[in-house]
Motif scaffolding. Structure first.
Motif, PDB file in Angstrom:
ATOM      1  N   GLU A  21      57.126  14.808  64.876  1.00 45.37           N
ATOM      2  CA  GLU A  21      58.241  14.357  65.705  1.00 45.37           C
ATOM      3  C   GLU A  21      59.562  14.462  64.969  1.00 45.37           C
ATOM      4  N   GLY A  41      53.817   4.901  77.236  1.00 46.04           N
ATOM      5  CA  GLY A  41      53.690   6.100  76.409  1.00 46.04           C
ATOM      6  C   GLY A  41      52.494   6.941  76.807  1.00 46.04           C
ATOM      7  N   SER A  45      52.848  10.696  78.278  1.00 49.10           N
ATOM      8  CA  SER A  45      52.384  11.741  77.359  1.00 49.10           C
ATOM      9  C   SER A  45      51.797  12.948  78.087  1.00 49.10           C
ATOM     10  N   THR A  49      56.311  15.310  75.189  1.00 53.53           N
ATOM     11  CA  THR A  49      55.974  14.739  73.891  1.00 53.53           C
ATOM     12  C   THR A  49      56.460  13.291  73.804  1.00 53.53           C
ATOM     13  N   VAL A  50      55.640  12.444  73.185  1.00 51.72           N
ATOM     14  CA  VAL A  50      55.921  11.017  73.078  1.00 51.72           C
ATOM     15  C   VAL A  50      55.830  10.588  71.622  1.00 51.72           C
ATOM     16  N   THR A  51      56.802   9.798  71.198  1.00 55.56           N
ATOM     17  CA  THR A  51      56.724   9.105  69.907  1.00 55.56           C
ATOM     18  C   THR A  51      57.036   7.634  70.135  1.00 55.56           C
ATOM     19  N   ILE A 168      48.022   8.680  73.586  1.00 47.03           N
ATOM     20  CA  ILE A 168      49.283   9.270  73.137  1.00 47.03           C
ATOM     21  C   ILE A 168      49.029  10.300  72.040  1.00 47.03           C
ATOM     22  N   ASN A 171      47.308  13.496  73.190  1.00 51.80           N
ATOM     23  CA  ASN A 171      48.178  14.389  73.941  1.00 51.80           C
ATOM     24  C   ASN A 171      49.321  14.944  73.099  1.00 51.80           C
ATOM     25  N   GLY A 173      51.216  13.289  70.783  1.00 56.41           N
ATOM     26  CA  GLY A 173      52.277  12.372  70.406  1.00 56.41           C
ATOM     27  C   GLY A 173      51.968  11.607  69.135  1.00 56.41           C
TER      28      GLY A 173
END
Length: 379
Positions: A21, A41, A45, A49-51, A168, A171, A173
């Motif tokens: 990330e 999240g 996701s 993109t998830v953080t 998350i 996927n 993240g």
């Protein structure tokens, strides 16, 4: 993760994310690693993109880790009940629930208030004799009214948090702890300074009692969050009874509750004392007063408190959740003001946020959606 009519069925496989990330633009940067941040999240996701950034050493450290962890569809204001109803199938499919039951307990002089609360909760009035068969320590000299619900369940909150985090990561993240946010600015996109610099297209504010502080850093109008302390004491099993199958007891006017937990009894004074965002701890005097209210309704005295703690339940002025993009900047997304309803509403609340962000028609009715959106607080 498999789509169903009610959300996602969670699988228990995982693999590390591809890339970092810190070397790419993040689609959704989420501040807060409690149930609000992790559930939204997981939903988001699948769309980018998830953080997730969590300031503490562990996920769910503050409010989420100190929850009573009960699912009862009839608990809460109308908008919360609508979210509960939409969340129910998700809990059942993922096997997060185990039967607990909920017993409303009123003193002899509380009949009017008891009947109102029993109707609101949807619980069925029973005789004291029937009640003492389930909880033998009820005091016939003080208890005058009892009602029961068999539709209340314990929630496996730890597994729920970890499963959302797993989705998350699976996927692509990241879920990062020890990431205290120091500053936020916007320069075409969001730039967040924590242990490093994070850049994102969308910023999700799931910081619990700290959501207004995050908003101020981002130069977004706060929603007027107020954290309220809720203290808890762990007692030995009263009178040596096996409490495993006892329902949770709730005092009329929510002045105390007692809930079995691992062979012990958790008792709370149910206080609603406004405070500031902080690592909460129990107030000894308030805890003593709550224990006295509980003790008055039972035959077994409180002889020892094994441990105590407190959590924060955060509300806005109208007492319901704040979900969705901010009307002044739709790249700033709220999932806030869960109060005491965070876990039981998380499946539906997170789905609503994802729907509002992606332009998908929500499955909740339009009136409920409007009650939950942040626009209502900007009028």
């Amino acid at each position: 993760m498999v789509s169903t009519g009610h959300g996602y069925i969670m699988r228990h496989t995982d693999h590390p994310p591809a890339g970092s990330e810190r070397t790419r633009m993040i689609d959704f940067l989420i501040i807060g690693g409690g149930i609000a941040g992790l559930s939204v999240g997981a939903r988001l996701s699948k769309h980018g993109t998830v953080t997730v950034l969590e300031a503490e050493d562990a996920l769910g450290y503050h409010t989420s880790g100190r929850s009573a962890a009960l699912f009862e569809k009839g608990y809460g204001p109308p908008s919360v009940k609508a979210l509960n109803e939409k969340s129910a199938a998700f809990f059942e499919v993922n096997e997060y629930l185990t039967p607990r039951g909920l017993m409303l307990v009123g003193a002899k002089d509380q009949q009017e208030l008891f009947l109102k609360e029993a109707q609101d909760l949807g619980v069925q009035q029973i005789s004291l004799d029937e009640a003492t068969k389930q909880i033998p320590i009820l005091n016939a000299d003080t208890v005058g009214h009892v009602a029961i619900s068999n539709t209340a369940f314990d929630i496996d909150t730890d597994r729920m948090l970890q499963d959302y985090a797993r989705i998350i990561r699976r996927n692509g993240g990241s879920v990062l702890t020890r990431e205290k946010v120091g500053s936020i600015r916007k320069s075409g996109h969001w730039v967040v300074e924590a242990s490093d610099t994070f850049e994102a297209r969308n910023l999700v504010n799931a910081a619990g009692a700290w959501v207004d502080e995050v908003a101020q850093m981002a130069e977004i109008q706060p929603i007027g969050i107020t954290p309220f302390r809720r203290s808890m004491a762990r007692l030995p099993s009263p009178g040596g009874h096996d409490v495993k199958n006892w329902p949770m007891m709730l005092g009329v006017a929510e002045t105390w509750y007692a809930k079995p937990d691992a062979g012990k009894l958790l008792v709370s004074p149910c206080e609603t004392d406004p405070t500031s965002p902080h690592d909460a701890y129990a107030d000894d005097m308030v805890l003593a007063e709550g224990l006295a209210r509980y003790e008055a309704m039972v035959t077994e005295p409180v002889t020892r408190v094994e441990t105590n703690w407190a959590g924060l339940r955060s509300f806005v002025s109208d007492g319901t959740l704040v979900l969705g993009p901010d009307p002044t900047d739709r790249t700033f997304i709220w999932t806030a003001a869960q109060g005491g309803y965070g876990f039981q509403t998380a499946p539906a609340a997170s789905q609503l946020v994802a729907d509002l962000v992606t332009g998908t028609e929500p499955s909740l009715d339009a009136t409920t959606v409007q009650v939950l959106k942040p626009e209502r607080l900007r009028r």
